[in-house]
Design an enzyme around this catalytic site. Structure first.
Site, PDB file in Angstrom:
ATOM      1  N   ASN A 133      93.244  -3.285 -22.985  1.00 22.24           N
ATOM      2  CA  ASN A 133      92.028  -2.878 -22.272  1.00 22.24           C
ATOM      3  C   ASN A 133      91.650  -1.471 -22.744  1.00 22.24           C
ATOM      4  OD1 ASN A 133      90.248  -1.781 -20.071  1.00 22.24           O
ATOM      5  ND2 ASN A 133      90.641  -3.805 -19.217  1.00 22.24           N
ATOM      6  N   ARG A 134      90.378  -1.270 -23.069  1.00 20.58           N
ATOM      7  CA  ARG A 134      89.957  -0.020 -23.700  1.00 20.58           C
ATOM      8  C   ARG A 134      89.494   1.050 -22.712  1.00 20.58           C
ATOM      9  NH1 ARG A 134      86.127  -2.208 -28.603  1.00 20.58           N
ATOM     10  NH2 ARG A 134      85.338  -3.636 -26.994  1.00 20.58           N
TER      11      ARG A 134
END
Length: 254
Positions: A133-134
């Site tokens: 997840n960024r």
């Protein structure tokens, strides 16, 4: 008696505006309205029902009054515990999941709303816990900070940057982590959150599902800028990091 009739009767009896939480608490105590499954009435249900009867009720954030009733300010009770109510047995879903408490403080000017935590986040007890997840990399990049490696430092970065995070759904049924699998959701009390964060200027939606859930249950308020953002989820592979950061930087322009 229907729910909106019970709300109207209560407001006439008290003769003053009440918050959605106060109304739910009182109706759970007096039993004027009973849900079919026997569960407690929730504040978000009061919000939704009064929204549907704008010819009867005025609403100001989480405060509800009758049309023409005095608008004396009501202080929301955010620390009250729900009153115990008798509940009928209900089949529990093996995929029922619950969101975390918000991360915020009095200085929060930006609120990022997701849908609800994914399975990896729930396992770790951390927002945006999946390694792909960024979210945290984006936040550190757009605020010109080093990427924090431990969760306590990640939370500290948010607060230092006056950014808060929460999810629209308090509870929902969902198999897996995809937003498209969310069913039977119950929203968090975002009206009270907004009322209690006087410095809030921007709400950013982390993905289209977050935006659609918010608009399903809540009204957008004047004085707050709402920004739809590309999802930071690992499932969103259609945008590169440079472009996703470019769009997320919009939350910093108040």
């Amino acid at each position: 008696m229907t729910l909106h009739e019970a709300i109207e009767r209560l407001l006439r009896q008290t003769g003053r505006p009440m918050t959605t939480l106060q109304i739910a608490d009182e109706l759970n105590k007096n039993g004027w309205y009973q849900k079919k499954d026997g569960s407690a009435i929730q504040a978000f249900q009061i919000h939704g029902r009064t929204r549907n009867y704008a010819n009867i009720f005025d609403r100001d954030g989480s405060t509800v009054s009758l049309i023409g009733q005095s608008k004396t300010k009501v202080v929301a009770r955010t620390t009250d515990k729900p009153k115990a109510t008798k509940q009928l047995p209900k089949a529990a879903s093996t995929h029922t999941k619950t969101s975390f408490d918000p991360i915020s403080n009095a200085d929060t000017t930006i609120l990022i709303l997701g849908t609800m935590p994914g399975d990896k986040s729930l396992e770790l007890g951390e927002y945006y816990g999946h390694s792909r997840n960024r979210f945290w990399k984006i936040i550190s990049t757009i605020t010109s900070n080093e990427l924090p490696l431990i969760y306590s430092d990640k939370k500290a970065l948010l607060l230092k940057s006056k950014i808060g995070i929460w999810d629209v759904a308090h509870k929902a049924n969902r198999k897996g982590s995809l937003d498209s699998a969310i069913e039977d959701e119950e929203p968090n009390d975002l009206d009270s959150f907004i009322s209690n964060h006087k410095n809030l200027k921007v709400i950013g939606f982390n993905g289209t599902k977050s935006k659609s859930l918010f608009d399903k249950y809540f009204d957008r308020k004047s004085g707050i800028k709402y920004i739809a953002l590309p999802s930071t989820s690992p499932a969103n592979t259609g945008i590169d990091f440079e472009n996703i950061c470019k769009q997320w930087r919009l939350i910093l322009t108040k």
